[in-house]
Design a protein around this motif. Structure first.
Motif, PDB file in Angstrom:
ATOM      1  N   LEU A 104       0.858  -1.193   0.000  1.00 27.71           N
ATOM      2  CA  LEU A 104       0.000   0.000   0.000  1.00 27.71           C
ATOM      3  C   LEU A 104       0.885   1.231   0.000  1.00 27.71           C
ATOM      4  O   LEU A 104       1.857   1.303   0.768  1.00 27.71           O
ATOM      5  CB  LEU A 104      -0.894  -0.019   1.244  1.00 27.71           C
ATOM      6  N   GLY A 105       0.573   2.203  -0.849  1.00 23.86           N
ATOM      7  CA  GLY A 105       1.395   3.405  -0.881  1.00 23.86           C
ATOM      8  C   GLY A 105       0.688   4.568  -1.535  1.00 23.86           C
ATOM      9  O   GLY A 105      -0.442   4.474  -2.004  1.00 23.86           O
ATOM     10  N   PHE A 106       1.400   5.723  -1.538  1.00 24.03           N
ATOM     11  CA  PHE A 106       0.938   6.892  -2.275  1.00 24.03           C
ATOM     12  C   PHE A 106       2.150   7.602  -2.847  1.00 24.03           C
ATOM     13  O   PHE A 106       3.289   7.339  -2.453  1.00 24.03           O
ATOM     14  CB  PHE A 106       0.056   7.825  -1.426  1.00 24.03           C
ATOM     15  N   ALA A 107       1.911   8.527  -3.803  1.00 27.06           N
ATOM     16  CA  ALA A 107       2.990   9.086  -4.613  1.00 27.06           C
ATOM     17  C   ALA A 107       3.742  10.256  -3.997  1.00 27.06           C
ATOM     18  O   ALA A 107       4.938  10.385  -4.199  1.00 27.06           O
ATOM     19  CB  ALA A 107       2.449   9.480  -5.977  1.00 27.06           C
ATOM     20  N   SER A 108       3.061  11.145  -3.276  1.00 28.02           N
ATOM     21  CA  SER A 108       3.753  12.351  -2.840  1.00 28.02           C
ATOM     22  C   SER A 108       3.453  12.670  -1.386  1.00 28.02           C
ATOM     23  O   SER A 108       2.317  12.989  -1.058  1.00 28.02           O
ATOM     24  CB  SER A 108       3.319  13.523  -3.725  1.00 28.02           C
ATOM     25  N   PRO A 109       4.398  12.580  -0.490  1.00 27.51           N
ATOM     26  CA  PRO A 109       5.739  12.051  -0.724  1.00 27.51           C
ATOM     27  C   PRO A 109       5.677  10.541  -0.921  1.00 27.51           C
ATOM     28  O   PRO A 109       4.765   9.885  -0.403  1.00 27.51           O
ATOM     29  CB  PRO A 109       6.489  12.403   0.553  1.00 27.51           C
ATOM     30  N   THR A 110       6.628  10.006  -1.664  1.00 19.21           N
ATOM     31  CA  THR A 110       6.628   8.577  -1.969  1.00 19.21           C
ATOM     32  C   THR A 110       6.721   7.760  -0.688  1.00 19.21           C
ATOM     33  O   THR A 110       7.682   7.862   0.064  1.00 19.21           O
ATOM     34  CB  THR A 110       7.796   8.225  -2.907  1.00 19.21           C
ATOM     35  N   THR A 111       5.684   7.006  -0.426  1.00 18.09           N
ATOM     36  CA  THR A 111       5.607   6.163   0.772  1.00 18.09           C
ATOM     37  C   THR A 111       4.961   4.845   0.390  1.00 18.09           C
ATOM     38  O   THR A 111       3.921   4.836  -0.266  1.00 18.09           O
ATOM     39  CB  THR A 111       4.754   6.846   1.857  1.00 18.09           C
ATOM     40  N   THR A 112       5.576   3.747   0.799  1.00 19.47           N
ATOM     41  CA  THR A 112       5.007   2.421   0.553  1.00 19.47           C
ATOM     42  C   THR A 112       5.261   1.543   1.770  1.00 19.47           C
ATOM     43  O   THR A 112       6.348   1.553   2.324  1.00 19.47           O
ATOM     44  CB  THR A 112       5.648   1.753  -0.685  1.00 19.47           C
TER      45      THR A 112
END
Length: 157
Positions: free
Chosen positions: A101-109
């Motif tokens: 699971l993640g999101f793009a800004s800031p890049t986090t997974t």
């Protein structure tokens, strides 16, 4: 139809049972419309969400991983967190699985990967107001979605 002779009594019984089942199967399948058979097979292959994310989490999206299982994206409005769990259709011998699971800004997974018998995850991420990318993997087969389930704050940015 191929009929293999078996030397043992058990083998003969299995062969006879298999042949009888095969003889009956075409008639039953032929009566069912093709679209219904495909839908039935797809529903049978889908794993069910197992509640691994905990109370207060509801399934908001999912993606079937072929016939091997399903990856579920859940959300808790109380915590503002998303959660991902990958669930096998038929638990068994440990196989390589991933929940991500993640999101793009800031890049986090966040990822849970390893050899599991039933499910991978849960993994959690506070993604209030953000679009999330989520994936599940079972034995090399991958499913998931990019940039979905965007929160209401994403539109205000």
């Amino acid at each position: 139809m191929i009929n293999i002779r078996r030397a043992s009594a058990i083998g003969a019984a299995v062969t006879a049972t298999a042949c009888a089942a095969m003889a009956l199967a075409p008639a039953a399948v032929a009566a069912e419309p093709t679209a219904q058979r495909a839908d039935s097979a797809k529903k049978a292959a889908a794993a069910q969400y197992n509640g691994a994310c905990g109370s207060g989490y509801s399934v908001v999206n999912s993606a079937q991983i072929g016939t091997k299982g399903t990856v579920f994206l859940t959300y808790s409005s109380a915590t503002g967190k998303n959660c991902v769990v990958t669930v096998r259709t038929k638990p068994g011998k440990a196989v390589h699985m991933t929940a991500s699971l993640g999101f793009a800004s800031p890049t986090t997974t966040v990822t849970d990967t390893g050899y599991f018998t039933t499910y991978a995850g849960p993994v959690y991420l506070d993604a209030r107001g953000l679009c999330v990318t989520w994936r599940g993997e079972i034995s090399g087969e991958v499913a998931g979605k990019n940039g979905t389930n965007c929160g209401s704050l994403a539109a205000k940015r």
